[in-house]
Design an enzyme around this catalytic site. Structure first.
Site, short mmCIF file in Angstrom:
data_model
loop_
_atom_site.label_atom_id
_atom_site.label_comp_id
_atom_site.label_asym_id
_atom_site.label_seq_id
_atom_site.Cartn_x
_atom_site.Cartn_y
_atom_site.Cartn_z
N LYS A 1 3.87 -44.65 43.29
CA LYS A 1 3.66 -45.07 41.90
C LYS A 1 3.16 -43.91 41.03
CE LYS A 1 -0.86 -47.22 42.60
NZ LYS A 1 -1.67 -48.41 42.34
N ARG A 2 2.57 -42.91 41.66
CA ARG A 2 2.09 -41.76 40.88
C ARG A 2 3.22 -40.80 40.52
NH1 ARG A 2 -2.19 -43.92 39.06
NH2 ARG A 2 -3.16 -45.13 40.69
#
Ligand code: GLU
Length: 506
Positions: free
Chosen positions: A257-258
């Site tokens: 997700k980063r």
């Protein structure tokens, strides 16, 4: 056929979750089956308010219509595991009674001490024989501890010998040796089941026939097969398919997700948190929707992450995906998340939309910037620009010059094209446009070219200047298409304004 998408509401749903939902949906629709949403919220520590709403909205936006869900209900509800809490305990107790699970009273301190002594400590067939549980304690003491309300968990008693063979529909035979598997907790001290117990009890009770989920769940499947076996449900156990990983754009490791911020691209379907929510978990992500993607394009892009039809065809609408889908065509190897490809798909789907559909989508994006054209102007604008944008927001950013005369001029090109020699020719063509009655682009263009011919002016001298005058840039639609949309008066104003800009720039 009954399939389920079973996310845990622990935050924004990653785009990989949507791909899992999509593959479940496609399989169900292909075979006339049911597509079910079950919310797996048994881990109260990880529960994030707003996450379920996000999941539901994301599925809706993507066009993945559900047959049964917490919202819709259905014959197998409730569809939120927290509302099913009383169902699970009896199965855990049955497993204990039949010798396939046991009560474990080990305190956190005891477990930490064991881990401190042996960093590789796992609770398994070996360590359970020296730990504090109903296998090692006398029956009377176990009774006494339970009666006194002491904290305990229930653990699965994994057989010491033998192996589990899973026939994964994507990966083929996957084998797990029992003596390498840990005794997973199946019921927690708060009385909630863990994922493992709740997941298989619900898959059984909801009559799920096919489980399609991410590769990360493959090791847990060994425990799941044991649970099916011990509960006497092996004959109706669902089939398992574990989807390939989605890899980072550079192919190095799993997409996280980063990576959205790192590679400047969305990795979530919708922005998080949703508009109407406070900032719950400190996370803040831009979604594909807010980045100007069409759901059809996102779906097509996701379908190709780990699946291919076996032909060269790349553009598949949802019906075509349903038609062509099969689990056998899902790949084993990880699929690279190529954001340029996502934009390519979006570009293709923008072309497939009618001008009026696009106008409906672009209107709110313009009005956010205080731009409120008429519907007719907006539709014609969308028609001219649709071939030149990849995402919806580019209509407003790339095509801004159709809504203002305050242009960002490309001075470098102006300097190359403007000089005292060309100046009288420029004035001549302004005069011609002023006199021309017709602004329909094809007609005006042919009259204009005749005029240049007669006057001995080369198109290459004058057309770039016209483009710079109308739009400030060398990019964009044809000069005469722009004049037609802007209208004669506006075009002439722009050309007059440009005369002074041109003069000042040399
Ligand atoms: N709750 C699990 C998840 O969050 C479900 C995995 C499964 O489909 O079994 O992904």
């Amino acid at each position: 056929m009954r399939v389920r998408f079973a996310p845990s509401p622990t935050g924004a749903l990653h785009i990989g979750g949507i791909r899992t939902a999509l593959f479940n949906y496609l399989l169900a629709k292909k075979h006339g089956g049911k597509f079910i949403l079950r919310i797996e919220d048994t881990d109260q520590n990880r529960f994030v308010p707003g996450a379920e709403e996000y999941i539901t909205e994301a599925l809706k936006w993507c066009g993945l219509a559900l047959d049964e869900s917490p919202e819709l209900g259905g014959a197998f509800g409730p569809y939120r595991q927290s509302e099913r809490k009383p169902i699970y305990r009896q199965y855990a107790e049955k497993l204990v009674k039949e010798g396939n699970a046991y009560y474990a009273f080990d305190t956190n301190e005891q477990l930490e001490a064991a881990r401190a002594q042996d960093p590789n400590f796992i609770y398994n067939h070996k360590s359970r024989s020296t730990a504090c549980n109903s296998l090692t304690l006398p029956a009377a003491e176990v009774e006494q501890r339970l009666a006194a309300g002491e904290n305990y968990v229930i653990r699965l008693k994994v057989p010491t010998e033998g192996r589990i063979v899973i026939n994964d529909l994507i990966r083929g035979e996957v084998v797990f040796e029992n003596n390498l598997i840990d005794d997973k907790v199946i019921l927690k001290s708060d009385g909630m089941p863990t994922y493992h117990l709740a997941n298989i009890v619900d898959d059984h009770l909801m009559q799920i026939t096919h489980v399609i989920r991410g590769e990360e769940w493959l090791p847990s499947t060994a425990h799941h097969v044991l649970l099916y076996r011990f509960l006497g449900w092996e004959s109706t156990m669902p089939s398992f398919s574990h989807l390939p990983l989605i890899l980072k754009p550079n192919g190095n490791g799993k997409l996280s997700k980063r990576d959205g911020a790192k590679f400047n691209m969305p990795v979530f379907p919708l922005s998080w948190p949703l508009d109407n929510h406070e900032h719950f978990d400190g996370d803040n992500f831009t979604g594909f929707r807010e980045a100007g993607f069409l759901p059809e394009a996102v779906i097509n892009f996701l379908a190709m992450l780990g699946w291919s039809s076996g032909t060269d065809k790349e553009i598949f609408n949802m019906d075509e995906l349903v038609e062509s889908f099969s689990i056998e065509k899902i790949h084993k190897a990880g699929a690279r998340f190529d954001f340029d490809k996502a934009k390519w798909f979006n570009h293709q789907y923008i072309q497939l939309k009618s001008n009026s559909e696009l106008a409906g989508l672009v209107k709110p994006l313009l009005s956010e910037k205080g731009i409120t054209p008429t519907d007719e102007y907006l539709e014609r604008f969308c028609g001219l620009m649709k071939n030149r944008v990849n995402v919806l927001s580019e209509f407003a950013s790339v095509g801004y010059y159709f809504f203002t005369r305050d242009l960002n001029y490309d001075f470098e090109t102006i300097k190359k094209k403007w000089n005292t020699e060309v100046s009288p020719k420029w004035n001549d063509v302004i005069g011609f446009i002023e006199r021309a009655g017709e602004t329909e682009s094809a007609v005006l263009e042919s009259k204009f070219k005749d005029h240049l011919n007669e006057s001995g002016i080369k198109p290459g001298e004058i057309l770039p200047l016209m483009r710079l005058a109308l739009a400030g840039t060398m990019q964009g639609p044809g000069v005469f298409e722009m004049i037609e949309l802007l209208g004669k008066d506006d075009s002439i104003e722009r050309m007059h304004k440009a005369t002074s800009v041109f003069n000042e720039s040399i």
